[in-house]
Scaffold this active site. Structure first.
Site, PDB file in Angstrom:
ATOM      1  N   SER A 129      41.731  47.658   6.593  1.00  0.00           N
ATOM      2  CA  SER A 129      40.790  46.572   6.866  1.00  0.00           C
ATOM      3  C   SER A 129      39.938  47.045   8.043  1.00  0.00           C
ATOM      4  CB  SER A 129      41.594  45.332   7.280  1.00  0.00           C
ATOM      5  OG  SER A 129      40.786  44.382   7.936  1.00  0.00           O
ATOM      6  N   TYR A 147      47.966  39.901  11.672  1.00  0.00           N
ATOM      7  CA  TYR A 147      47.157  40.653  10.702  1.00  0.00           C
ATOM      8  C   TYR A 147      46.533  41.886  11.356  1.00  0.00           C
ATOM      9  CZ  TYR A 147      44.021  41.525   6.756  1.00  0.00           C
ATOM     10  OH  TYR A 147      43.370  42.107   5.688  1.00  0.00           O
TER      11      TYR A 147
END
Ligand SMILES: NC(=O)c1ccc[n+]([C@@H]2O[C@H](COP(=O)([O-])OP(=O)(O)OC[C@H]3O[C@@H](n4cnc5c(N)ncnc54)[C@H](O)[C@@H]3O)[C@@H](O)[C@H]2O)c1
Length: 270
Positions: A162, A175
């Site tokens: 990501s 995350y």
């Protein structure tokens, strides 16, 4: 006659293949001629992904289009599941060429002081431990196989990281931590496996419209704010990602390892 399919007859596992990014990579790999093993907790797409639910399980969509795919149930946090997934793939297809460690989850939007211990462990177990186990057991199998071509390629591992592998953002500590860990896994695995001809690279998408982010994107002001953070003027689409995932699993990645392909409409260069 030459065949222009870039992954012809390669055997690929994609984790988290039932929905979103994993589904789109699975379809792209099949289009490029790969035999695709769709690994997930269940074959059905996530309920929040309306169009995908109507189409049905990824492996069935591929088969209907004339491709070759199977579904294997697998929880990426469980070592035994990953090991039996790889055994099953080798028993059926004889080898494993491409491993896409994609399965992932998000976390509630709260500051560090309100982050629950359980949310931290849950996100780390899937997004970090799952990627570690995928790299470990896929590479063990690849190491037993002959090299495929004169470049000395033995296999391709693609980790779905990501932009949050590279930058931070408030209120999503588990995350961001898990994706920074994926960056670390990608770098070290790339170094360990380069002498053996196994590529380990990562894609780094920014906000892409899937079931994973459907809850935050339901807030129109938040969606507008996030969109405004992308110079390209929109959020990511699944079709933005699959080409990069094909590249990193193909002969065109001949000299690429330990690389991070950022697919983010320019959001993190600002
Ligand atoms: N959507 C985004 O904005 C975005 C941005 C950057 C990176 N990513 C990453 O892309 C990957 C896929 O995300 P997505 O948006 O497609 O999400 P998604 O929720 O649409 O799909 C994730 C899939 O992973 C599966 N999964 C979850 N836990 C699993 C487990 N323990 N074992 C096996 N499968 C499991 C789910 O069943 C689901 O099919 C994740 O790693 C995510 O972090 C997504």
């Amino acid at each position: 006659m030459t065949n222009d399919k870039r992954l012809l007859n390669r055997v690929a596992i994609v984790t988290g293949a039932s929905s979103g990014v994993g589904r789109s990579i699975s379809l792209a790999y099949s289009y490029q001629g790969a035999k695709v093993v769709c690994a997930d907790l269940r074959p059905e797409p996530r309920a929040e992904a309306a169009g995908e639910v109507e189409e049905g399980p990824t492996h069935e969509v591929i088969t209907k289009k004339g491709g070759e795919a199977i579904f294997v149930r697998c929880d990426v946090t469980k070592s035994a599941d990953i090991q039996s997934l790889i055994k099953e793939v080798v028993a059926k297809f004889g080898r494993l060429d491409i491993m896409v460690n994609n399965a992932g989850v998000a976390c509630p939007l709260v500051p560090v002081n309100d982050t629950s211990d359980d949310d931290f462990d849950h996100v780390m177990s899937i997004n970090c431990r799952g990627v570690f186990l995928g790299c470990k057991y896929a590479s063990q199998q690849m190491l037993t196989q002959e090299k495929l071509n004169e470049n000395g390629d033995r296999g391709w591992i693609v980790n779905v990281a990501s932009t949050f592998a590279l930058i931070g953002m408030g209120n999503i500590l588990p995350y961001v931590t898990s994706k920074h860990a994926v960056a670390g896994i990608t770098k070290v695995a790339a170094l360990d496996l380069a002498p053996h001809g196994i590529h380990v690279n990562a894609i780094c998408p920014s906000w892409t419209e899937t079931a994973l982010v459907s809850a935050p994107l339901q807030s129109e002001p938040l969606k507008q704010l996030l969109t405004s953070m992308h110079p390209w003027g929109r959020l990511g689409k699944l079709t933005d990602l699959s080409g990069a995932a094909v590249l990193l699993a193909s002969d065109d990645a001949a000299f690429m390892t330990g690389a991070f392909l950022v697919i983010d409409g320019g959001s993190i260069v600002q």
